[in-house]
Each structure stands twice: as structure tokens, then as C-alpha cells.
Design an enzyme around this catalytic site. Structure first.
Site, PDB file in Angstrom:
ATOM      1  N   CYS A 103      51.518  13.975   8.478  1.00 20.68           N
ATOM      2  CA  CYS A 103      51.033  13.556   7.164  1.00 20.68           C
ATOM      3  C   CYS A 103      50.294  12.228   7.273  1.00 20.68           C
ATOM      4  O   CYS A 103      50.823  11.266   7.833  1.00 20.68           O
ATOM      5  CB  CYS A 103      52.198  13.434   6.190  1.00 20.68           C
ATOM      6  SG  CYS A 103      51.692  12.952   4.528  1.00 20.68           S
ATOM      7  N   HIS A 174      48.417  20.824  13.639  1.00 24.50           N
ATOM      8  CA  HIS A 174      47.262  20.801  12.736  1.00 24.50           C
ATOM      9  C   HIS A 174      46.071  20.420  13.591  1.00 24.50           C
ATOM     10  O   HIS A 174      46.005  19.306  14.115  1.00 24.50           O
ATOM     11  CB  HIS A 174      47.484  19.795  11.615  1.00 24.50           C
ATOM     12  CG  HIS A 174      46.436  19.847  10.554  1.00 24.50           C
ATOM     13  ND1 HIS A 174      46.682  19.459   9.258  1.00 24.50           N
ATOM     14  CD2 HIS A 174      45.134  20.239  10.577  1.00 24.50           C
ATOM     15  CE1 HIS A 174      45.579  19.613   8.529  1.00 24.50           C
ATOM     16  NE2 HIS A 174      44.628  20.079   9.326  1.00 24.50           N
ATOM     17  N   ASN A 214      47.734  25.203  12.688  1.00 22.95           N
ATOM     18  CA  ASN A 214      47.575  24.958  11.260  1.00 22.95           C
ATOM     19  C   ASN A 214      46.204  24.325  11.050  1.00 22.95           C
ATOM     20  O   ASN A 214      45.699  23.622  11.907  1.00 22.95           O
ATOM     21  CB  ASN A 214      48.709  24.035  10.782  1.00 22.95           C
ATOM     22  CG  ASN A 214      48.531  23.546   9.363  1.00 22.95           C
ATOM     23  OD1 ASN A 214      48.628  22.353   9.090  1.00 22.95           O
ATOM     24  ND2 ASN A 214      48.290  24.445   8.429  1.00 22.95           N
ATOM     25  N   GLY A 215      45.626  24.601   9.874  1.00 22.22           N
ATOM     26  CA  GLY A 215      44.364  23.965   9.535  1.00 22.22           C
ATOM     27  C   GLY A 215      43.220  24.952   9.407  1.00 22.22           C
ATOM     28  O   GLY A 215      42.828  25.578  10.391  1.00 22.22           O
ATOM     29  N   GLY A 216      42.704  25.102   8.181  1.00 25.07           N
ATOM     30  CA  GLY A 216      41.496  25.881   7.977  1.00 25.07           C
ATOM     31  C   GLY A 216      41.647  27.388   7.986  1.00 25.07           C
ATOM     32  O   GLY A 216      40.651  28.102   7.910  1.00 25.07           O
ATOM     33  N   GLY A 237      48.072  26.916   4.715  1.00 21.09           N
ATOM     34  CA  GLY A 237      48.288  25.818   3.791  1.00 21.09           C
ATOM     35  C   GLY A 237      47.757  26.134   2.411  1.00 21.09           C
ATOM     36  O   GLY A 237      48.293  26.970   1.695  1.00 21.09           O
TER      37      GLY A 237
END
Length: 336
Positions: A103, A174, A214-216, A237
Site C-alpha cells: 500500500c 503487484h 496483481n495489477g491491471g 482488484g
């Protein structure tokens, strides 16, 4: 089900998961998502270790048994606090405890946790070792590929080596840097370029580790492509929140399970849960705010959102409001 089969089932759940999202992935959101997928791993919002130690534990940690498999994400960098929080959470029966090392918000930077910990892999290793000593379930880490001026090609493998050496075998990466200086948390989810290739190379370099990405990721087709390239799991996400039907309805096919409900079936499945929530003093909008995107792209979706947005937060709002919102979809379908 034997202990080994339970462990295998939990491990397989990571083929697809829904990310921890602050202010979004609360227990009502997770229960709603569970109506569309029986298999995917669901993550809580991040809860700080200090909050677990000193805050209202029931409110922070309670969840419905129907939410399994479910992981608790904890934020912090104090080994003793993290260990004690992990021990306390053990009584709730989570399937996994995850440490937030990704984060990028100002709040987590000032508290020395989240993505800033990418700069302190030795500290992360010490933290997860303390957590593992108190855990009765796997401890995992969600991280970035690096922060600010770090070179991910150097930083990420070093991070994985040091933290896995402390006992973590499962990482959710991520695939973006986090820019702690100059970008907002929202911009950090969109502006730094994705580097899927680096994460794929980390899986090749550390074949003994469970590596999820993770991501996109915005579609099941994209998720399957990444799985077919050798990754162990894909974490969704914002797509799972803003357009849940597109990525969660039918998701269990990734496990060879063709059963499941469509978007309308998910609404029907929520009715008893909504009634129970209202009967215990809850408000309709606390649940339906997570359902606004369910019919994204369908005729009547705007009316669905409008009715829920305008009426679900009013005193006494109940299933009649849900029915009125459904009526907007039915009217649009008839007009078409």
C-alpha cells in the site's frame, strides 16, 4: 474432508483472488462476491496490527462462515504487534494471514508499513518470522516490484530471497512500482507501468515459491492467460468491484467447476442476508453500495444504480428498494 485435502483446496483457491481494498472489501462486499464464486480467495481490507490489539476486535475481525476461503490482511512493521495480532486473529478462523508490503498511501508511509517496507526486506523477514511463530495458517506477503528509484530487477529477487528465507512461500506481487513521492494512492494504481514479464521471471527464478500476480487484470481471459504462462494465481482488484459479474460470474470454471449463478441469481442469493442485516439494525445501503456495478454494460444498469444510490440510504429502506432497482433492468429489457 481431510486436513490435507483442506490445505490443497485452500492452496488452489489462489488461482483467482479478490484483492484487499480499503473501504471496499468489507464483509458485506465479500459475502456478495461469494455469491458469484465459491472458489476464489477473498481478502479483507487491511487492518493494522495496532487496531487488532487495541480496537474493537469483533467489528474488525468478524466474518460470515460463508466467506471461506478468506484471508486477513494485516498492516504493520512492529514484530511484537504483528505476532500478537496474528495470534489474536487465529481465534477467528481465517484461512490465511497476509502482510501488506504494497500500500502506497501517506498514512502507511508515516507508520512505516505498506510499500515503504520494500526498502527494508530484512525487517519484513523479521516481521513474517514473528507472525509465522504465532500463526496456525499460512502467512503470505503482498508486495510491489519496488518503490521510487529502486531497480526492480535487483530489488525484487533480493526481497523474495530474504523474505522466503524467513518462512514465507507465497507472494502476491503487484506488478508496478509504487512512487511514494509525487503520486497519490489512486495514481499509484494506474500510472506506474505494469511489468508482468518481471513477475513471470520471478516465478521461473523461484519455482518453489507460490507467485501470484496483481495489477491491471480486467477479464477472466486475461487471468487464464497469466495462469497458462506459469503463474500460480491472479488477484483481481478494481474490476471485481466495479464490474463484478464480468470477472466473478463463471470464474469457477478456472477450477473446472461449471456451476454457479448469474448476476440476477446473485441478487436473489443476497435477499436473506439483507433481511438479516436490516433485522439487526443495519442499513440497506451498507450492502447495496457494493452491488452498484453488478449490471455494468447492460440495459437498465443506470436505472439500477440510480435507484440504489438514491433510495437505499433512506430510513426503512428494504427489499422493496432492491425490487425497484431490478424493475429498472426489467423495464429496459422489455423496451429493447
Amino acid at each position: 474432508m481431510t486436513e490435507n485435502s483442506i490445505k490443497t483446496s485452500i492452496s488452489m483457491a489462489h488461482r483467482l483472488s479478490v484483492a484487499p481494498m480499503m473501504d471496499w472489501s468489507d464483509r458485506h462486499c465479500r459475502y456478495f462476491h461469494r455469491q458469484m464464486t465459491r472458489r476464489a480467495m477473498l481478502y479483507t481490507e487491511m487492518v493494522t496490527a495496532a487496531a487488532i490489539l487495541h480496537g474493537p476486535k469483533d467489528r474488525l475481525l468478524d466474518f460470515s462462515a460463508a466467506e471461506h476461503p478468506i484471508a486477513l490482511q494485516i498492516g504493520g512493521s512492529d514484530q511484537r504487534e504483528l505476532a500478537e495480532a496474528t495470534r489474536i486473529a487465529g481465534a477467528w478462523g481465517y484461512d490465511e494471514v497476509n502482510l501488506n508490503v504494497g500500500c502506497p498511501s501517506d498514512r502507511v508511509q508515516s507508520g512505516c508499513f505498506g510499500a515503504v517496507l520494500m526498502e527494508r526486506p530484512t525487517l519484513v523477514a523479521e516481521c513474517v518470522a514473528a507472525m509465522i511463530a504465532e500463526a496456525n495458517v499460512p502467512v503470505t506477503v503482498k508486495c510491489r516490484i519496488g518503490v521510487d528509484e529502486q531497480d526492480p530487477e535487483t530489488v525484487l529477487p533480493d526481497f523474495l530471497e530474504k523474505v522466503s528465507g524467513a518462512g514465507v512461500s507465497h507472494f502476491i506481487i503487484h506488478a508496478r512500482k509504487a512512487w511514494l513521492k509525487g503520486l497519490s494512492p489512486k495514481e499509484n494504481r494506474e500510472i506506474p507501468p505494469l511489468n508482468y514479464d518481471l513477475v513471470l521471471r520471478m516465478k521461473a527464478a523461484f519455482p518453489h515459491l507460490t507467485i501470484c500476480i496483481n495489477g491491471g487484470v480486467t477479464s477472466l481471459t486475461q487471468a487464464k492467460t497469466l495462469l497458462d504462462q506459469g503463474l500460480d494465481g491472479v488477484m483481481l482488484g478494481r474490476a471485481a468491484y466495479h464490474d463484478p459479474a464480468s470477472v466473478l460470474v463463471g470464474a469457477d470454471a478456472l477450477w473446472g467447476d461449471a456451476s454457479g449463478v448469474d448476476a440476477f441469481g446473485a441478487v436473489e442469493a443476497m435477499r436473506p442476508y439483507i433481511l438479516d442485516h436490516i433485522a439487526t439494525g443495519g442499513r440497506l445501503h451498507q450492502i447495496t453500495r457494493h452491488m452498484l456495478g453488478l449490471f455494468t454494460g447492460r440495459p437498465g444498469a443506470r436505472g439500477w444504480r440510480r435507484v440504489l444510490s438514491e433510495r437505499a440510504n433512506k430510513p426503512g429502506a428494504g427489499l422493496d428498494v432492491l425490487d425497484a432497482a431490478l424493475g429498472e433492468l426489467q423495464a429496459a429489457a422489455t423496451a429493447a
